[in-house]
Structure formats: structure tokens, C-alpha cells
Design a protein around this motif. Structure first.
Motif, PDB file in Angstrom:
ATOM      1  N   SER A   6      28.804  43.157  47.147  1.00  0.00           N
ATOM      2  CA  SER A   6      29.206  44.520  46.810  1.00  0.00           C
ATOM      3  C   SER A   6      30.316  44.962  47.746  1.00  0.00           C
ATOM      4  CB  SER A   6      28.031  45.489  46.953  1.00  0.00           C
ATOM      5  OG  SER A   6      26.994  45.125  46.081  1.00  0.00           O
ATOM      6  N   CYS A   7      31.090  45.923  47.284  1.00  0.00           N
ATOM      7  CA  CYS A   7      32.142  46.503  48.115  1.00  0.00           C
ATOM      8  C   CYS A   7      31.488  47.233  49.284  1.00  0.00           C
ATOM      9  CB  CYS A   7      32.988  47.460  47.283  1.00  0.00           C
ATOM     10  SG  CYS A   7      34.185  48.398  48.267  1.00  0.00           S
ATOM     11  N   ALA A  12      30.273  49.145  44.903  1.00  0.00           N
ATOM     12  CA  ALA A  12      30.395  48.650  43.524  1.00  0.00           C
ATOM     13  C   ALA A  12      30.211  47.139  43.538  1.00  0.00           C
ATOM     14  CB  ALA A  12      31.768  49.000  42.962  1.00  0.00           C
ATOM     15  N   PRO A  15      33.695  41.814  41.591  1.00  0.00           N
ATOM     16  CA  PRO A  15      33.993  41.050  40.369  1.00  0.00           C
ATOM     17  C   PRO A  15      33.711  39.566  40.570  1.00  0.00           C
ATOM     18  CG  PRO A  15      36.011  41.857  41.400  1.00  0.00           C
ATOM     19  CD  PRO A  15      34.870  42.429  42.165  1.00  0.00           C
ATOM     20  N   GLU A  20      37.129  40.290  35.160  1.00  0.00           N
ATOM     21  CA  GLU A  20      36.547  41.450  35.840  1.00  0.00           C
ATOM     22  C   GLU A  20      37.509  42.031  36.863  1.00  0.00           C
ATOM     23  OE1 GLU A  20      32.576  41.241  37.441  1.00  0.00           O
ATOM     24  OE2 GLU A  20      31.875  40.087  35.724  1.00  0.00           O
ATOM     25  N   ILE A  21      38.227  41.158  37.551  1.00  0.00           N
ATOM     26  CA  ILE A  21      39.220  41.631  38.526  1.00  0.00           C
ATOM     27  C   ILE A  21      40.263  42.489  37.808  1.00  0.00           C
ATOM     28  CG2 ILE A  21      41.085  40.929  40.079  1.00  0.00           C
ATOM     29  CD1 ILE A  21      39.346  38.447  40.775  1.00  0.00           C
ATOM     30  N   LYS A  23      39.886  44.106  35.017  1.00  0.00           N
ATOM     31  CA  LYS A  23      39.222  45.348  34.591  1.00  0.00           C
ATOM     32  C   LYS A  23      39.181  46.360  35.735  1.00  0.00           C
ATOM     33  CE  LYS A  23      34.695  46.358  34.109  1.00  0.00           C
ATOM     34  NZ  LYS A  23      33.313  46.085  33.832  1.00  0.00           N
ATOM     35  N   TYR A  24      38.895  45.896  36.955  1.00  0.00           N
ATOM     36  CA  TYR A  24      38.842  46.785  38.102  1.00  0.00           C
ATOM     37  C   TYR A  24      40.237  47.237  38.540  1.00  0.00           C
ATOM     38  CZ  TYR A  24      33.865  45.954  38.929  1.00  0.00           C
ATOM     39  OH  TYR A  24      32.503  45.915  38.820  1.00  0.00           O
ATOM     40  N   TRP A  28      43.563  51.401  38.798  1.00  0.00           N
ATOM     41  CA  TRP A  28      44.345  51.623  40.016  1.00  0.00           C
ATOM     42  C   TRP A  28      45.839  51.448  39.749  1.00  0.00           C
ATOM     43  CZ3 TRP A  28      42.010  54.237  43.521  1.00  0.00           C
ATOM     44  CH2 TRP A  28      40.629  54.137  43.657  1.00  0.00           C
TER      45      TRP A  28
END
Length: 153
Positions: A6-7, A12, A15, A20-21, A23-24, A28
Motif C-alpha cells: 500500500s502507499c 491506497a 498497482p 493499473e498504473i 489507471k492511477y 494526475w
């Protein structure tokens, strides 16, 4: 405290795939964050998680570079050096690499050392190459350290 993928800041889930990367990153990038534009540019350049596109990579790198992102400046320099998606130009490569090098970016300092050593886009100068290799080597750049060792030999 155990974070388990997790971050550490927002907790969160990290990924686990290129998709997924992406998507995140997209939100931004839409918020015009230079770090995200630079990362997304790299994804487009390498075709990871998205369809490979040098044009998109260049556009995203330029947006990030305009905000002072040294990584994007260096990557633009690399694109011009090798002619990836742009007309090959050692002079343009030098311009972007110098901007990143002045911000202390070791990869750009190393690449400027190579340009100076080989006389591409600049007048050939071993003294200038040594200066740039030393700057990068002091930051732990192994390639710069190797070239510096060869020059001293």
C-alpha cells in the motif's frame, strides 16, 4: 507498521499491473502534475500499458518539462539524440539535457558527458566530458564512474 503493498502516504492499494498504473496516473495527468505527465510519457514511449506512441510521449514530456521536471527534460534529450518520434538533432538533445543537468539530474549530466566526449551537438572536449562525468559519478552513476575511470587510465 506493516504496509503490505500500500502507499505509505494514502494507504491506497499499490498497482500490480501496467494497466493499473495507467489507471492511477490518468487523473494526475489530467490535473497537469508534471511527475505524472513524465511517468505517462515513459509508458507511451515504451508501450507499457498503452499503445506505444512516440508522439504522445513527446507531448507529455514537453508538458512536464515546461513545469521544470528534469526527468522529462532528460527523456526529451534522449528522444532527440536517437531520433525517436522526432527529427534527430544532437543540438536539441543538448538543449534539453543541459536544462536537466543544471537541475542536478545525473542521467542528463552523464549524457552531456557523452555528447562532449564524442563531439555531437557540441565542440568535442574531453575536459567538458570529464566535468559532466564527474558530476554524474558523484551522484553514484555507474556508467559515469566507468567512463571517468577509463579517462583517468
Amino acid at each position: 507498521m506493516k504496509m503490505d503493498g500500500s502507499c505509505p502516504l494514502c494507504r491506497a492499494k499499490a498497482p500490480t499491473s501496467q494497466e493499473e498504473i495507467i489507471k492511477y496516473l490518468r487523473p494526475w495527468v489530467k490535473k497537469k502534475k508534471a511527475w505524472a505527465q513524465s511517468m505517462m510519457g515513459q509508458m507511451y514511449r515504451d508501450g507499457k500499458g498503452v499503445k506505444q506512441s512516440y508522439e504522445m510521449a513527446r507531448m507529455l514530456y514537453e508538458l512536464a518539462a515546461q513545469q521544470g521536471n528534469a526527468h522529462a527534460m532528460c527523456n526529451l534529450g534522449d528522444m532527440y539524440y536517437s531520433g525517436q518520434g522526432v527529427e534527430q538533432s544532437y543540438e536539441r538533445a543538448k538543449e534539453y539535457l543541459e536544462q536537466a543537468a543544471h537541475l542536478g539530474f545525473a542521467d542528463a549530466q552523464y549524457n552531456l558527458g557523452v555528447l562532449s566526449r564524442d563531439g555531437k551537438g557540441v565542440m568535442q572536449s574531453y575536459a567538458r566530458a570529464e566535468k559532466y562525468f564527474e558530476l554524474a559519478a558523484e551522484q553514484g552513476d555507474a556508467y559515469a564512474q566507468g567512463y571517468l575511470g577509463s579517462m583517468y587510465k
